[in-house]
Design a protein around this motif. Structure first.
Motif, PDB file in Angstrom:
ATOM      1  N   ARG A  66       0.849  -1.178   0.000  1.00  0.00           N
ATOM      2  CA  ARG A  66       0.000   0.000   0.000  1.00  0.00           C
ATOM      3  C   ARG A  66       0.896   1.244   0.000  1.00  0.00           C
ATOM      4  NH1 ARG A  66      -3.014   0.664   5.863  1.00  0.00           N
ATOM      5  NH2 ARG A  66      -1.149   0.665   7.187  1.00  0.00           N
ATOM      6  N   LEU A  67       0.437   2.265  -0.692  1.00  0.00           N
ATOM      7  CA  LEU A  67       1.191   3.499  -0.829  1.00  0.00           C
ATOM      8  C   LEU A  67       0.706   4.494   0.222  1.00  0.00           C
ATOM      9  CD1 LEU A  67       3.262   5.171  -2.495  1.00  0.00           C
ATOM     10  CD2 LEU A  67       1.329   5.916  -3.914  1.00  0.00           C
ATOM     11  N   HIS A  88       6.474   1.514  -8.898  1.00  0.00           N
ATOM     12  CA  HIS A  88       7.364   2.675  -8.952  1.00  0.00           C
ATOM     13  C   HIS A  88       6.593   3.989  -9.037  1.00  0.00           C
ATOM     14  CE1 HIS A  88       9.425  -0.808 -10.960  1.00  0.00           C
ATOM     15  NE2 HIS A  88      10.141  -0.615  -9.872  1.00  0.00           N
ATOM     16  N   CYS A  89       6.988   4.941  -8.190  1.00  0.00           N
ATOM     17  CA  CYS A  89       6.329   6.248  -8.139  1.00  0.00           C
ATOM     18  C   CYS A  89       7.377   7.357  -8.246  1.00  0.00           C
ATOM     19  CB  CYS A  89       5.554   6.411  -6.833  1.00  0.00           C
ATOM     20  SG  CYS A  89       4.258   5.170  -6.552  1.00  0.00           S
ATOM     21  N   HIS A  90       6.901   8.574  -8.511  1.00  0.00           N
ATOM     22  CA  HIS A  90       7.792   9.727  -8.564  1.00  0.00           C
ATOM     23  C   HIS A  90       6.978  10.999  -8.344  1.00  0.00           C
ATOM     24  CE1 HIS A  90      11.020  12.420 -10.100  1.00  0.00           C
ATOM     25  NE2 HIS A  90      11.804  11.422  -9.750  1.00  0.00           N
ATOM     26  N   TRP A  91       7.594  11.971  -7.662  1.00  0.00           N
ATOM     27  CA  TRP A  91       6.942  13.255  -7.446  1.00  0.00           C
ATOM     28  C   TRP A  91       6.946  14.074  -8.737  1.00  0.00           C
ATOM     29  CZ3 TRP A  91       4.186  14.627  -3.281  1.00  0.00           C
ATOM     30  CH2 TRP A  91       4.423  13.972  -2.071  1.00  0.00           C
ATOM     31  N   ASN A 100       1.591  16.308  -6.234  1.00  0.00           N
ATOM     32  CA  ASN A 100       1.161  15.297  -7.199  1.00  0.00           C
ATOM     33  C   ASN A 100       2.280  14.318  -7.519  1.00  0.00           C
ATOM     34  OD1 ASN A 100      -1.661  16.282  -8.261  1.00  0.00           O
ATOM     35  ND2 ASN A 100      -0.362  18.121  -8.140  1.00  0.00           N
ATOM     36  N   ILE A 101       1.900  13.073  -7.676  1.00  0.00           N
ATOM     37  CA  ILE A 101       2.842  12.024  -8.048  1.00  0.00           C
ATOM     38  C   ILE A 101       2.300  11.268  -9.258  1.00  0.00           C
ATOM     39  CG2 ILE A 101       3.642  11.710  -5.670  1.00  0.00           C
ATOM     40  CD1 ILE A 101       1.966   9.082  -5.630  1.00  0.00           C
ATOM     41  N   ILE A 102       3.183  10.541  -9.918  1.00  0.00           N
ATOM     42  CA  ILE A 102       2.759   9.536 -10.880  1.00  0.00           C
ATOM     43  C   ILE A 102       3.329   8.211 -10.402  1.00  0.00           C
ATOM     44  CG2 ILE A 102       4.751   9.922 -12.413  1.00  0.00           C
ATOM     45  CD1 ILE A 102       2.787   9.167 -14.750  1.00  0.00           C
ATOM     46  N   GLY A 103       2.565   7.151 -10.581  1.00  0.00           N
ATOM     47  CA  GLY A 103       3.043   5.850 -10.144  1.00  0.00           C
ATOM     48  C   GLY A 103       2.382   4.729 -10.909  1.00  0.00           C
ATOM     49  N   TYR A 150      -0.833   5.888 -12.950  1.00  0.00           N
ATOM     50  CA  TYR A 150      -1.857   6.791 -12.439  1.00  0.00           C
ATOM     51  C   TYR A 150      -1.228   8.066 -11.882  1.00  0.00           C
ATOM     52  CZ  TYR A 150      -5.093   2.803 -12.547  1.00  0.00           C
ATOM     53  OH  TYR A 150      -5.871   1.748 -12.941  1.00  0.00           O
ATOM     54  N   PHE A 151      -1.954   9.161 -12.043  1.00  0.00           N
ATOM     55  CA  PHE A 151      -1.630  10.394 -11.340  1.00  0.00           C
ATOM     56  C   PHE A 151      -2.402  10.387 -10.022  1.00  0.00           C
ATOM     57  CE2 PHE A 151      -1.340  11.616 -15.892  1.00  0.00           C
ATOM     58  CZ  PHE A 151       0.007  11.944 -15.926  1.00  0.00           C
ATOM     59  N   CYS A 152      -1.772  10.885  -8.970  1.00  0.00           N
ATOM     60  CA  CYS A 152      -2.440  10.935  -7.668  1.00  0.00           C
ATOM     61  C   CYS A 152      -2.097  12.247  -6.974  1.00  0.00           C
ATOM     62  CB  CYS A 152      -2.010   9.758  -6.800  1.00  0.00           C
ATOM     63  SG  CYS A 152      -2.692   9.771  -5.114  1.00  0.00           S
ATOM     64  N   ASN A 153      -3.113  12.952  -6.523  1.00  0.00           N
ATOM     65  CA  ASN A 153      -2.922  14.136  -5.701  1.00  0.00           C
ATOM     66  C   ASN A 153      -2.896  13.671  -4.248  1.00  0.00           C
ATOM     67  OD1 ASN A 153      -3.794  16.450  -3.935  1.00  0.00           O
ATOM     68  ND2 ASN A 153      -3.631  17.533  -5.876  1.00  0.00           N
ATOM     69  N   VAL A 154      -1.770  13.853  -3.562  1.00  0.00           N
ATOM     70  CA  VAL A 154      -1.618  13.292  -2.218  1.00  0.00           C
ATOM     71  C   VAL A 154      -2.414  14.086  -1.186  1.00  0.00           C
ATOM     72  CG1 VAL A 154       0.666  12.411  -2.806  1.00  0.00           C
ATOM     73  CG2 VAL A 154       0.471  14.626  -1.640  1.00  0.00           C
ATOM     74  N   VAL A 155      -2.872  15.289  -1.539  1.00  0.00           N
ATOM     75  CA  VAL A 155      -3.664  16.104  -0.615  1.00  0.00           C
ATOM     76  C   VAL A 155      -5.138  15.723  -0.702  1.00  0.00           C
ATOM     77  CG1 VAL A 155      -4.356  18.434   0.032  1.00  0.00           C
ATOM     78  CG2 VAL A 155      -2.019  17.996  -0.754  1.00  0.00           C
ATOM     79  N   THR A 156      -5.675  15.701  -1.925  1.00  0.00           N
ATOM     80  CA  THR A 156      -7.100  15.386  -2.109  1.00  0.00           C
ATOM     81  C   THR A 156      -7.358  13.892  -2.215  1.00  0.00           C
ATOM     82  OG1 THR A 156      -6.982  15.476  -4.526  1.00  0.00           O
ATOM     83  CG2 THR A 156      -7.358  17.558  -3.351  1.00  0.00           C
TER      84      THR A 156
END
Length: 421
Positions: free
Chosen positions: A270-271, A290-293, A298-301, A312-318
């Motif tokens: 789990r991330l 694998h992920c990256h800022w 925002n990250i992509i992983g 996927y793109f993921c907004n770590v705040v929302t």
């Protein structure tokens, strides 16, 4: 390009709970595919000049390390060199040299040597600024981090804890590489005995530590017990836990990491994200790779989301997650993404013809193009594999990557300034 199908990847997933059998079946199938698709493939295909990082002796290999941090700063590229056969597992009695190559002057400067390394991540070597580089060593019976100044040509700082990820000269994060070695030797060091069963079960005194660069003060940021308390699962009590692949964002305000928990041979992922105070779960569908800022929020992983594996793109705040359709549609598996502005570079594992592919993607224009492809011989397997691990230079004008296209491991760089601007 002869890619592996969704059905073939599904079979690989089924075999994941039987690692020994999976490795044997995988090698045999890859060999059959190579005989059919790859025997006539060249070492590489590219419309761009591919430049080696330094001229090496006939028996020497080199490699940059992981994809999460640049190896190139200005005209300087750090690299690891070795006389060992890098298709075999790392040897604790055979150190690698940590060097910096000056592209303009075509000169190599040795910074030191280390017995604590892996072919995938090197010594977790990392630029702190244009002058100083941090890397891990084994000294005085423990894993440590040294900082080397190019200007002073010497080690200027030593820490009693190893680096996992650094934020400039402010702080770095540290993990127990013995625990990593016990659960995932691709990323662990071999200099110390593996933890005892009691040590592995002790989640109070292991986890993510933060080390102050100026004072050397170290404290536990998040213990494994605290990590497991966030949205706990019933099976946690019978699992071995580890926190790995820590990545700090660009302003040093957050970190992401993978919480892995092993139920026998079955691995769960789990991330998670932390603001250095509180933690929360971002993705929890059993597979995170694998992920990256991209920026500070925002990250992509590559991970599984709502049952589907992809980028996927993921907004770590929302917590909002959206699929990158173009990168996922390639069906090349969990490549390693590196970001600079709107651009993302990422790689693929060897296809059926044993060719690895390197791509550029613009998340605003959604433009996707292949930069090059290089050959990956069957000799390099398991811990000895050579992922490309593409890394943007600090200014975004170059991409460095590792390859075994000539039959030995070496770091290369390619100028992409005409595309990236």
């Amino acid at each position: 390009m002869a890619s592996f199908s969704a059905k073939e990847r599904y079979v690989a997933r089924i075999l994941s709970s039987m690692p020994a059998l999976k490795n044997k079946v995988k090698y045999l199938y890859q060999a059959i595919c190579y005989l059919r698709y790859g025997t006539k493939n060249p070492e590489y295909r590219s419309d761009f000049p591919i430049m080696p990082v330094g001229e090496l002796g006939d028996d020497m290999s080199s490699f940059g390390g992981y994809y999460d941090r640049p190896t190139m700063m200005g005209n300087a590229i750090f690299t690891h060199t070795t006389l060992c056969d890098t298709s075999k597992k790392p040897r604790k009695d055979a150190p690698v040299n940590i060097c910096v190559y000056d592209v303009a002057q075509e000169k190599m400067q040795k910074m030191g040597a280390s017995h604590s390394y892996t072919w995938q991540q090197g010594c977790k070597t990392q630029w702190l600024d244009e002058d100083r580089i941090i890397f891990n060593v084994f000294e005085d019976g423990r894993y440590q981090a040294h900082v080397f100044s190019l200007e002073e040509n010497r080690v200027v700082k030593k820490f009693g804890w190893p680096n996992q990820d650094s934020y400039k000269d402010r702080f770095f994060l540290s993990i127990d590489y013995r625990r990593i070695m016990a659960l995932r030797p691709d990323y662990g060091y071999r200099n110390l005995p593996l933890p005892t069963k009691d040590e592995m079960l002790d989640t109070d005194h292991d986890g993510i530590r933060i080390v102050d660069y100026q004072t050397g003060e170290v404290r536990m940021l998040h213990s494994l017990k605290e990590i497991a308390r966030v949205e706990p699962k019933e099976l946690f009590g019978k699992c071995m836990h580890v926190a790995n692949h820590l990545m700090i964002n660009k302003e040093g305000s957050r970190l992401i990491f993978i919480h892995r928990f092993y139920e026998g041979n079955v691995r769960h992922d789990r991330l998670m994200v932390s603001d250095f105070k509180d933690m929360k779960v971002l993705v929890d569908d059993n597979m995170v790779s694998h992920c990256h800022w991209i920026d500070n929020e925002n990250i992509i992983g590559y991970f599984r989301y709502q049952g589907k594996d992809g980028f996927y793109f993921c907004n770590v705040v929302t917590g909002e997650v959206t699929c990158c359709e173009e990168m996922t549609a390639l069906q090349n598996g969990d490549g390693h993404p590196s970001c600079h502005g709107d651009w993302i570079t990422f790689d693929s594992y060897p296809d059926k013809g044993r060719m690895q592919h390197l791509y550029l993607y613009n998340r605003k224009t959604r433009q996707l193009r292949q930069l090059l492809e290089v050959k990956h011989g069957l000799k390099f397997q398991g811990e000895g594999r050579c992922d490309l691990h593409p890394r943007f230079s600090a200014d975004g004008k170059h991409i460095t990557f590792d390859s075994v296209m000539t039959g030995r491991r070496q770091q290369y760089y390619v100028d992409v300034s005409a595309i990236v601007g």
